[in-house]
Motif scaffolding. Structure first.
Motif, PDB file in Angstrom:
ATOM      1  N   ARG A   1       1.175  -0.828   6.945  1.00  0.00           N
ATOM      2  CA  ARG A   1       0.405   0.407   7.091  1.00  0.00           C
ATOM      3  C   ARG A   1      -0.863   0.153   7.910  1.00  0.00           C
ATOM      4  NH1 ARG A   1      -1.653   3.569   1.773  1.00  0.00           N
ATOM      5  NH2 ARG A   1      -2.881   1.676   1.578  1.00  0.00           N
TER       6      ARG A   1
ATOM      7  N   ALA B   1      -8.217   3.268  -0.009  1.00  0.00           N
ATOM      8  CA  ALA B   1      -7.410   2.964   1.176  1.00  0.00           C
ATOM      9  C   ALA B   1      -7.443   4.139   2.144  1.00  0.00           C
ATOM     10  CB  ALA B   1      -5.972   2.648   0.767  1.00  0.00           C
TER      11      ALA B   1
ATOM     12  N   ARG C   1      -9.181  16.101   3.435  1.00  0.00           N
ATOM     13  CA  ARG C   1      -7.806  15.654   3.573  1.00  0.00           C
ATOM     14  C   ARG C   1      -7.434  14.703   2.436  1.00  0.00           C
ATOM     15  NH1 ARG C   1      -4.020  15.081   7.999  1.00  0.00           N
ATOM     16  NH2 ARG C   1      -5.508  15.692   9.587  1.00  0.00           N
TER      17      ARG C   1
ATOM     18  N   ALA D   1      -7.723   3.047  -6.028  1.00  0.00           N
ATOM     19  CA  ALA D   1      -7.286   2.194  -4.911  1.00  0.00           C
ATOM     20  C   ALA D   1      -6.700   2.995  -3.736  1.00  0.00           C
ATOM     21  CB  ALA D   1      -6.303   1.136  -5.408  1.00  0.00           C
ATOM     22  N   PRO D   2      -5.748   3.922  -3.975  1.00  0.00           N
ATOM     23  CA  PRO D   2      -5.231   4.699  -2.841  1.00  0.00           C
ATOM     24  C   PRO D   2      -6.314   5.559  -2.187  1.00  0.00           C
ATOM     25  CG  PRO D   2      -3.848   5.021  -4.784  1.00  0.00           C
ATOM     26  CD  PRO D   2      -5.038   4.237  -5.219  1.00  0.00           C
TER      27      PRO D   2
ATOM     28  N   TYR E   1       6.363   2.734  -6.529  1.00  0.00           N
ATOM     29  CA  TYR E   1       6.656   2.211  -7.868  1.00  0.00           C
ATOM     30  C   TYR E   1       8.002   1.514  -7.926  1.00  0.00           C
ATOM     31  CZ  TYR E   1      10.095   5.780  -9.252  1.00  0.00           C
ATOM     32  OH  TYR E   1      11.216   6.546  -9.344  1.00  0.00           O
TER      33      TYR E   1
ATOM     34  N   HIS F   1       7.922   9.190 -11.126  1.00  0.00           N
ATOM     35  CA  HIS F   1       8.620   7.931 -11.401  1.00  0.00           C
ATOM     36  C   HIS F   1      10.097   8.138 -11.690  1.00  0.00           C
ATOM     37  CE1 HIS F   1       5.124   4.963 -12.032  1.00  0.00           C
ATOM     38  NE2 HIS F   1       4.892   5.827 -11.088  1.00  0.00           N
TER      39      HIS F   1
ATOM     40  N   ILE G   1      -6.178  -3.764   1.111  1.00  0.00           N
ATOM     41  CA  ILE G   1      -6.920  -4.119  -0.090  1.00  0.00           C
ATOM     42  C   ILE G   1      -6.012  -4.749  -1.143  1.00  0.00           C
ATOM     43  CG2 ILE G   1      -8.746  -2.425   0.221  1.00  0.00           C
ATOM     44  CD1 ILE G   1      -7.255  -0.517  -1.569  1.00  0.00           C
TER      45      ILE G   1
ATOM     46  N   GLY H   1       7.786  10.075  -6.504  1.00  0.00           N
ATOM     47  CA  GLY H   1       7.011   8.845  -6.599  1.00  0.00           C
ATOM     48  C   GLY H   1       5.949   8.925  -7.678  1.00  0.00           C
ATOM     49  N   VAL H   2       5.519  10.143  -7.995  1.00  0.00           N
ATOM     50  CA  VAL H   2       4.521  10.323  -9.051  1.00  0.00           C
ATOM     51  C   VAL H   2       5.215  10.519 -10.396  1.00  0.00           C
ATOM     52  CG1 VAL H   2       2.655  11.821  -9.864  1.00  0.00           C
ATOM     53  CG2 VAL H   2       2.818  11.263  -7.449  1.00  0.00           C
TER      54      VAL H   2
ATOM     55  N   MET I   1      -8.854   4.184   5.955  1.00  0.00           N
ATOM     56  CA  MET I   1      -8.003   4.495   7.110  1.00  0.00           C
ATOM     57  C   MET I   1      -8.597   5.626   7.938  1.00  0.00           C
ATOM     58  SD  MET I   1      -4.103   4.078   5.867  1.00  0.00           S
ATOM     59  CE  MET I   1      -4.262   4.803   4.288  1.00  0.00           C
TER      60      MET I   1
ATOM     61  N   ALA J   1      -2.768  -3.391  -2.711  1.00  0.00           N
ATOM     62  CA  ALA J   1      -2.249  -2.573  -1.606  1.00  0.00           C
ATOM     63  C   ALA J   1      -2.800  -1.144  -1.552  1.00  0.00           C
ATOM     64  CB  ALA J   1      -0.716  -2.533  -1.597  1.00  0.00           C
ATOM     65  N   GLY J   2      -2.993  -0.495  -2.702  1.00  0.00           N
ATOM     66  CA  GLY J   2      -3.517   0.876  -2.657  1.00  0.00           C
ATOM     67  C   GLY J   2      -2.589   1.837  -1.942  1.00  0.00           C
ATOM     68  N   LEU J   3      -1.289   1.668  -2.152  1.00  0.00           N
ATOM     69  CA  LEU J   3      -0.333   2.584  -1.515  1.00  0.00           C
ATOM     70  C   LEU J   3      -0.425   3.970  -2.137  1.00  0.00           C
ATOM     71  CD1 LEU J   3       2.805   0.284  -1.230  1.00  0.00           C
ATOM     72  CD2 LEU J   3       0.955   0.643   0.413  1.00  0.00           C
ATOM     73  N   PHE J   4      -0.028   4.988  -1.365  1.00  0.00           N
ATOM     74  CA  PHE J   4      -0.009   6.348  -1.893  1.00  0.00           C
ATOM     75  C   PHE J   4       1.256   6.512  -2.731  1.00  0.00           C
ATOM     76  CE2 PHE J   4      -2.126   7.172   2.386  1.00  0.00           C
ATOM     77  CZ  PHE J   4      -3.383   6.942   1.856  1.00  0.00           C
ATOM     78  N   PRO J   5       1.105   6.720  -4.039  1.00  0.00           N
ATOM     79  CA  PRO J   5       2.286   6.724  -4.914  1.00  0.00           C
ATOM     80  C   PRO J   5       3.241   7.873  -4.628  1.00  0.00           C
ATOM     81  CG  PRO J   5       0.324   7.376  -6.140  1.00  0.00           C
ATOM     82  CD  PRO J   5      -0.144   6.924  -4.788  1.00  0.00           C
ATOM     83  N   HIS J   6       2.727   8.962  -4.029  1.00  0.00           N
ATOM     84  CA  HIS J   6       3.562  10.154  -3.833  1.00  0.00           C
ATOM     85  C   HIS J   6       4.266  10.130  -2.486  1.00  0.00           C
ATOM     86  CE1 HIS J   6      -0.283  10.845  -1.979  1.00  0.00           C
ATOM     87  NE2 HIS J   6       0.195  11.858  -1.301  1.00  0.00           N
ATOM     88  N   ARG J   7       4.041   9.089  -1.702  1.00  0.00           N
ATOM     89  CA  ARG J   7       4.686   9.035  -0.397  1.00  0.00           C
ATOM     90  C   ARG J   7       5.664   7.877  -0.336  1.00  0.00           C
ATOM     91  NH1 ARG J   7      -0.055  10.242   4.011  1.00  0.00           N
ATOM     92  NH2 ARG J   7      -0.466  12.371   3.349  1.00  0.00           N
TER      93      ARG J   7
ATOM     94  N   SER K   1       5.875  14.977  -6.512  1.00  0.00           N
ATOM     95  CA  SER K   1       6.662  13.959  -5.801  1.00  0.00           C
ATOM     96  C   SER K   1       7.399  13.051  -6.775  1.00  0.00           C
ATOM     97  CB  SER K   1       5.720  13.123  -4.939  1.00  0.00           C
ATOM     98  OG  SER K   1       6.285  11.863  -4.686  1.00  0.00           O
TER      99      SER K   1
ATOM    100  N   THR L   1       0.913   6.690   7.967  1.00  0.00           N
ATOM    101  CA  THR L   1      -0.293   7.485   7.711  1.00  0.00           C
ATOM    102  C   THR L   1      -1.245   7.571   8.909  1.00  0.00           C
ATOM    103  OG1 THR L   1      -0.188   6.874   5.381  1.00  0.00           O
ATOM    104  CG2 THR L   1      -2.252   7.809   6.164  1.00  0.00           C
ATOM    105  N   VAL L   2      -1.672   6.424   9.412  1.00  0.00           N
ATOM    106  CA  VAL L   2      -2.666   6.464  10.487  1.00  0.00           C
ATOM    107  C   VAL L   2      -2.084   7.039  11.787  1.00  0.00           C
ATOM    108  CG1 VAL L   2      -4.337   5.141  11.847  1.00  0.00           C
ATOM    109  CG2 VAL L   2      -4.025   4.640   9.434  1.00  0.00           C
TER     110      VAL L   2
ATOM    111  N   VAL M   1      -1.305  13.413  -6.425  1.00  0.00           N
ATOM    112  CA  VAL M   1      -1.210  12.429  -7.499  1.00  0.00           C
ATOM    113  C   VAL M   1      -1.621  13.055  -8.832  1.00  0.00           C
ATOM    114  CG1 VAL M   1      -2.080  10.209  -8.321  1.00  0.00           C
ATOM    115  CG2 VAL M   1      -1.568  10.511  -5.900  1.00  0.00           C
TER     116      VAL M   1
ATOM    117  N   LEU N   1      -2.350  10.597  11.387  1.00  0.00           N
ATOM    118  CA  LEU N   1      -3.753  11.029  11.507  1.00  0.00           C
ATOM    119  C   LEU N   1      -4.159  11.108  12.974  1.00  0.00           C
ATOM    120  CD1 LEU N   1      -5.837   9.017   8.863  1.00  0.00           C
ATOM    121  CD2 LEU N   1      -5.436  11.465   8.932  1.00  0.00           C
TER     122      LEU N   1
ATOM    123  N   TYR O   1       9.846   4.823  -3.130  1.00  0.00           N
ATOM    124  CA  TYR O   1       8.445   5.084  -3.458  1.00  0.00           C
ATOM    125  C   TYR O   1       7.812   3.779  -3.925  1.00  0.00           C
ATOM    126  CZ  TYR O   1       9.294  10.028  -2.930  1.00  0.00           C
ATOM    127  OH  TYR O   1       9.584  11.244  -2.394  1.00  0.00           O
TER     128      TYR O   1
END
Ligand SMILES: Nc1ncnc2c1ncn2[C@@H]1O[C@H](COP(=O)(O)OP(=O)(O)OP(=O)(O)O)[C@@H](O)[C@H]1O
Ligand SMILES: [Mg+2]
Lengths: 221, 373
Positions: B148, A122, A132, A118-119, B134, A220, B82, A217-218, A126, B85-91, A215, B99-100, A141, B103, B132
Motif C-alpha cells: 500500500r 495510516a 474523507r 491504527a487505520p 482479518y 468478519h 506502521i 471485512g467488518v 497517506m 500495518a493499520g489496514l482498512f478492515p472494511h476494504r 462490509s 488507496t493512494v 468501521v 486519492l 479482507y
C-alpha cells in the motif's frame, strides 16, 4: 376471553381493514410519524455524533445531554407542548425526536471514538483529508454500532408514536386510546399487537440494512 | 535527500522527545533510526511527513522545507508503513493497496492492476486480492501494508517498526523481502526499530538515538560495530558486536582445502595432515566426518558435520559459526547448490579474521561488503 381471542377477533373483522379507520390507513399513518421523527433525529444526532467522535471532544457534554433527554417523559412533554403550542403535529414530533436523539448521539459518538486508531493514523499518513477519513474509514468501521444506536432509537419511536392519538392524530395509538375510552379491549389488544408487529418489522429492516451496508471485512464473515 | 537541521520537538506537556537532531539521510538507501523505547524515533519519523510538527529547526526534502509544502500533497508523496500495518478492515486487500492511487485520481481499473502488480512485488499471492485484512496472517498484513505504501511509487518510504509484531521467522522473511525490493526500486527509506539486529541487517546508515531524543552516533553498521562512539552505543549494541561485525567480511578469501573431501565408496586417501575426512555422496553433498584410521579399519560411522557455510557469498561470521558448530573444529564450505567445495579449520578462519581486521587498517567502512549480512 383470552388475549388470543381478542387478537383473532380484532383481525378477522372486515370492518377493521377498510376506510379512514382501517388497519392499513392507521399503519401507514404510524409509519409516517415514525419516519419523520426518525429522519429529524438522525439528521440532528448523526452528524453531531460523527464529528464529536472524530475529534474526540465534547463526549462528556453529550453524555450529560443524553441523560437529560432520557429523563424527559415523552407523554408529559406532549401534554406540555400541547398546552403551549396547541393542536398540531409539532407537539407530537418534538417528544419523539427528543426520545430518539440520545441513543443515536451517544452510540454514534462512542462508535467513532472506539474505531481502531491504527487505520485512521495510516489514512492520515497517506494524505487523506479529515472529512474523507470520517466518511471512508471511521464511518464504515463504526457502522455496525451506529446502526445499533439507530435501531434502538427507531424501536422507541415506533412504540412511543402511539401518543399521537392523545392529541387526536391517527396512527396505531388510535386503537389503543379509543379502545381504552370505549372499554373495547379487543381494540386495545389489536392495536398493541400491531405496534409490536411494526417494531419487529423495524428490527428486520435494520438487520437487512446491516447485511447490505456493513462490509464483510467488518462483519468478519 | 532528507535533511534534519537541529530539529527539536517539545510536546505541550513539556516532554522533549527530540533534541537538536541533525541528520543527513542519503537518497536511495535505507537509514535506520534505532534506540531504546521512548527515545524519540517515532516522533522524528512523523515529523518528516508532518504528522507531527517540530517545535524548532527544520526538515528539508530535496532542499525544500517540508513545512512550506501542502501537507496532504507531501504525505501522498511518501509511503507510510506502521506497526500492525493499520489496514482498512472494511476494504479488500486490493482496495487497501489502491488507496493512494485512488486519492491521486487514478481510475479504478488502473489502480486495481497496479495493486495486483504490487502484490506480486511484495511476495503475496494475487489470489488474496479479494480477501479482507482479518483473513490474513500478521505477516501477510504487513506485506499488504508495504504494498500500500509503495502503490503510488513514492520516492520516500517511512516505516515505523513495521515488522515488530510478527514472529522472528516471519520477520526475517519480511526483512529479506524489503532488501530485495529495495534492490529493485532504490527508494529512500527511513526505518524505525528498537531492534539493533534489524538495524544492522537492513541499514545502510544507522542513527542511534539516546533517551531524550539526542543523536548518539550516526554511521554505517560496520563502522558502528567496530567503533561505537561511547559506552551507551556499545551497551546498546550488545555483548557480541565483535562476532556480528564479521558479517561484513566475505568468506570468499578463505583458503579451502578440498583434499580431505572423499566419496562414500572411495578408498581413504593417505593424508597425514588431515585429522578428519569429509565424506560426501554421489552429488558431492556432505554426509559427515570420518576418522581416517577407523575408516581404514572398516568402521563406517560418520560424525555429524553441523552446518555448512556458503563458500563465495558467505561471511566470515557464517564460516566461524560453521567451524564452531562442527564437532571436529572444521567448517564445511558449499557452493550455491549445496555441494561441498572444501573444508577449513577454526585456526584458518581465525587467521582470516585477523587478516581482515588488519587489512581494514582500522577503517572498516572500506570493507568489501559481504553478500549476506
Ligand atoms: N503526544 C505526546 N504528548 C506528550 N509526550 C509524548 C507524546 N508522544 C510521545 N511523547 C513522549 O515523547 C517521547 C518520545 O516518544 P516516541 O514515541 O517518539 O518514542 P519512540 O522512540 O518511538 O519509542 P518506542 O520505541 O516505544 O515506540 C516519549 O517520552 C513519549 O512519552
Ligand atoms: Mg515508536
Amino acid at each position: 376471553m383470552s388475549i388470543f381471542h381478542f387478537i383473532s377477533d380484532f383481525f378477522s373483522q372486515s370492518a377493521h381493514w377498510h376506510g379512514y379507520d382501517g388497519i392499513p390507513q392507521r399503519l401507514w399513518e404510524h409509519i409516517q410519524y415514525s419516519m419523520l421523527a426518525m429522519a429529524v433525529a438522525t439528521g440532528v444526532a448523526l452528524p453531531v455524533g460523527l464529528v464529536t467522535g472524530h475529534t474526540g471532544r465534547g463526549g462528556n457534554a453529550l453524555a450529560l445531554l443524553a441523560t437529560a433527554g432520557r429523563a424527559l417523559p415523552s407523554f408529559g412533554l406532549l401534554v406540555l407542548l400541547f398546552v403551549i403550542i396547541g393542536l398540531g403535529l409539532l407537539p407530537v414530533m418534538i417528544p419523539l425526536v427528543v426520545l430518539a436523539i440520545p441513543p443515536i448521539l451517544v452510540t454514534t459518538n462512542e462508535a467513532v471514538r472506539s474505531v481502531d486508531p491504527a487505520p485512521v493514523d495510516a489514512a492520515r499518513g497517506m494524505g487523506m483529508r479529515p472529512l474523507r477519513i470520517l466518511a471512508q474509514v471511521e464511518l464504515p468501521v463504526a457502522l455496525p454500532l451506529i446502526l445499533s444506536g439507530l435501531r434502538s432509537a427507531a424501536i422507541q419511536i415506533v412504540s412511543t408514536a402511539t401518543i399521537a392519538a392523545y392529541v387526536s392524530f391517527g396512527g396505531l395509538g388510535r386503537y389503543i386510546v379509543d379502545g381504552l375510552y370505549q372499554r373495547d379491549y379487543e381494540q386495545v389488544v389489536g392495536g398493541a399487537t400491531l405496534v409490536a408487529g411494526l417494531a419487529l418489522a423495524t428490527l428486520g429492516a435494520f438487520w437487512l440494512a446491516g447485511r447490505l451496508a456493513v462490509s464483510p471485512g467488518v462483519r468478519h464473515r | 535527500m532528507i535533511r534534519f537541521e537541529s530539529v527539536t520537538k517539545r510536546y505541550p506537556d513539556g516532554t522533549v522527545a527530540v533534541d537538536g537532531l541533525s541528520l543527513e539521510i542519503p537518497d536511495r538507501s535505507i537509514t535506520v533510526l534505532v534506540g531504546p523505547s521512548g527515545c524519540g524515533k517515532t516522533t522524528s519519523l512523523r515529523m518528516v511527513n508532518r504528522m507531527i510538527e517540530p517545535s524548532g529547526g527544520r526538515i528539508l526534502l530535496d532542499g525544500e522545507d517540508v513545512q512550506q509544502q501542502p501537507v496532504h500533497t507531501l504525505r501522498r508523496s511518501m509511503g507510510y508503513v506502521i506497526q500492525h500495518a493499520g489496514l482498512f478492515p472494511h476494504r479488500t486487500v486490493a482496495d487497501n493497496i489502491a488507496t493512494v492511487p485512488r486519492l491521486l485520481g487514478w481510475d479504478r481499473r488502473r489502480a486495481r492492476s497496479r495493486a495486483l502488480e504490487l502484490m506480486e512485488r511484495v511476495g503475496l499471492d494475487t489470489a488474496l486480492a479479494r480477501r479482507y485484512p482479518y483473513q490474513l496472517s500478521g505477516g501477510q498484513q504487513q506485506r499488504v501494508g508495504v504494498a500500500r505504501a509503495l502503490a503510488a511509487d513514492p520516492p520516500v518510504l517511512l516505516m515505523d517498526e513495521p515488522f515488530s509484531a510478527v514472529d522472528p521467522i516471519v520477520r526475517k522473511g519480511l526483512q529479506e523481502e524489503l532488501l530485495r525490493i529495495q534492490q529493485e526500486l532504490g527508494k529512500t527509506i527511513v526505518f524505525v526499530t528498537h531492534d539493533i539486529d534489524e538495524a544492522i541487517r537492513l541499514g545502510d546508515m544507522i542513527a542511534v538515538l539516546r533517551t531524550g531524543g539526542r543523536l548518539a552516533q550516526y554511521a554505517p553498521p560496520d563502522r558502528l560495530l567496530s567503533a561505537p562512539a561511547d559506552a551507551f552505543v556499545e551497551d546498546f549494541l550488545g555483548a557480541d558486536r565483535g562476532i556480528r561485525r564479521l558479517s561484513f567480511f566475505t568468506s570468499g578469501g578463505l583458503e579451502l582445502s578440498s583434499a580431505p573431501v572423499v566419496g562414500e565408496d572411495d578408498a581413504p586417501p593417505d593424508l597425514p595432515t588431515a585429522p578428519y575426512l569429509l565424506v560426501v555422496d554421489g552429488d558431492r553433498r556432505p554426509l559427515g566426518w570420518a576418522d581416517p584410521k577407523r575408516r581404514a579399519a572398516g568402521d563406517r560411522t560418520l560424525i555429524p558435520y553441523g552446518r555448512s557455510f556458503p563458500a563465495e557469498r558467505g561471511s566470515l561470521r557464517e564460516a566461524l559459526d560453521s567451524a564452531v558448530l562442527s564437532p571436529t573444529g572444521w567448517a564445511v564450505a558449499v557452493d550455491g547448490d549445496g555441494r561441498a567445495v572444501g573444508v577449513v579449520s577454526q585456526e584458518a578462519v581465525a587467521a582470516a579474521i585477523r587478516a581482515a581486521h588488519a587489512g581494514q587498517g582500522g577503517a572498516p567502512e572500506d570493507a568489501e561488503p559481504a553478500g549476506v549480512r
